[in-house]
Design a protein around this motif. Structure first.
Motif: not given
Length: 442
Positions: A297-306, A308-310, A315-319, A353-358
């Motif tokens: 489930g955590s890994l699924c949030l990771f995938t969804l976060g990628r 969502g992050g994109a 609207k929000v800068s990557p940094v 979820l919050f590791m996704s884009i890092m």
């Protein structure tokens, strides 16, 4: 993990003008499957850490050597893989990677028969060397399958399958590696020597069939890759590499990215390596299989976060997003260390979820504006994943103290704080009038 590097120019008559060039669609599908395969290998390690504690009577620090050896394999093989591809082409690099991957998976069978930890570690090193070849080759190669202006679209599609593999691996491990037989310390102490030996032999044998099946799948993919039409890429040689290395070492944003990437990978691997153990420690009533499903489930949030992050990066800068996500994970790790029961488990689960884009965001920010030095900068960022080898043994050692795994979560908390510091540093650099403020392509 995704490695984003630009490939050399493609030669031949078939130049891509669409998402995928006609004639290369099967080859594209096979290369995309590599993203799935190395995600399976990476994320099955989290199950093996728990399984080998039972099968081989290891403590957590000893079991953490699984990730140490795996990421050492990545570190050692990344540059040789690039040399093979420059000399013999991307197809050769991929076939070599698949061959090493299959060989490592096949070595699990005799290792389980011997029940010798070093034999398993040797098998994992070979498998990781193969995965390193695949990861080094597939990301830049996927760009060559069609219109260069749609390269990011192809990479995102391929990385989605990497996420699918990450989600599926703990489920596969929970169903086919965990036997469902769980013996607490009291039961183990009361068991006879013969019963205990039979139990450990049975637990060791649980890895044989899943890894044999995985090896057969990989062999089939290797045969197909060797036969299907694939784009031909002309190698190019960079000039002045010695001067390039000196420029890179003097680039604070790249050096900061290498440091941030090292700590990010340490945090990611550390959290996921001990997630199942953490759940069992915080709530012993949860079965190993259900703990593995929670990890999925955590890994699924990771995938969804990628995904969502994109979307958020429009609207929000990557940094800025990197800074926000890093701070969120500092808070979540703190909550995992302090909340009781379900609250602690939920906090650790949400870190996915919050590791996704890092990883891709740090990578893109690090190589931004490097020009002809981008390939060298990319090599440094690839090698920074050695952080994944360091964290699990240290966390395992900390967990044997009074605070258990809650105390060990201080390491990923500190690592996410380093990522946040990098975000602050990069924001200040972007705000400086002498810096190029163009957004990163993530």
């Amino acid at each position: 993990m995704a490695i984003l590097t630009a490939p050399p120019p493609m030669s031949g008559d078939r130049s891509g003008t669409g998402l995928i060039t006609p004639g290369f669609r099967l080859g594209f599908a096979l290369v995309v499957s590599l993203f799935f395969l190395w995600a399976i290998a990476n994320n099955l390690n989290d199950v093996l850490i728990r399984q080998f504690q039972k099968a081989l009577d290891l403590n957590r620090a000893e079991a953490g050597l699984i990730q140490f050896v795996f990421y050492i394999g990545y570190f050692v093989m990344a540059l040789p893989a690039g040399m093979v591809m420059r000399r013999f082409g991307y197809r050769a690099g991929i076939v070599l990677g698949l061959g090493l991957y299959a060989a490592g998976a096949l070595l699990f069978w005799p290792a389980a028969e011997m029940r010798v930890y070093s034999a398993f570690l040797g098998a994992l090193f070979v498998l990781a060397a193969g995965a390193a070849c695949l990861e080094t080759a597939a990301n830049p190669y996927i760009v060559a399958f069609g219109d260069p202006t749609r390269a990011a679209q192809r990479l995102n599609l391929a990385q989605a399958f990497n996420g699918v593999g990450a989600v599926i691996a703990p489920i596969v491990g929970g169903l086919f590696i965990f036997s469902g037989v769980e013996m607490d310390d009291g039961t183990l102490a009361a068991a006879s020597a013969s019963d205990l030996a039979a139990y450990r032999a049975g637990e060791a044998a649980m890895v044989q069939v899943p890894y044999l099946v995985l090896a057969l799948i990989v062999i089939c993919v290797a045969v197909a890759i060797a036969r299907v039409p694939l784009p031909t890429i002309r190698p190019h040689r960079a000039a002045g590499q010695a001067h390039g290395w000196r420029r890179l070492v003097g680039n604070p944003l790249l050096v900061g990215a290498v440091v941030a990437q090292f700590f990010y990978v340490a945090a990611q691997v550390g959290v996921w390596s001990y997630f199942i153990d953490f759940v069992k420690e915080v709530d012993p009533a949860v079965s190993e299989r259900n703990a593995a499903f929670l990890l999925s489930g955590s890994l699924c949030l990771f995938t969804l976060g990628r995904f969502g992050g994109a979307a958020l990066m429009q609207k929000v800068s990557p940094v800025t997003l990197l800074l926000i996500f890093a701070i969120a994970n500092v808070v979540l790790c703190g909550l995992a260390m302090t909340l009781p029961g379900v609250g602690a488990i939920a906090a650790l689960l949400l870190t996915g979820l919050f590791m996704s884009i890092m990883f891709p965001t740090i990578f893109a920010l690090g190589v931004r504006d490097l020009g002809p030095d981008q390939a060298l900068g990319s090599s440094l960022l690839i090698m920074s994943i050695i952080g994944g080898a360091i964290a699990p043994p240290i966390m395992g050692w900390i967990s044997h103290g009074q605070g258990g795994l809650r105390a060990a979560m201080l390491l990923p908390l500190a690592a996410f704080a380093v990522v946040a510091v990098y975000g602050v540093m990069h924001r200040r650099a972007d705000a400086s009038p002498d810096q190029n403020t163009a957004g990163a392509d993530v």
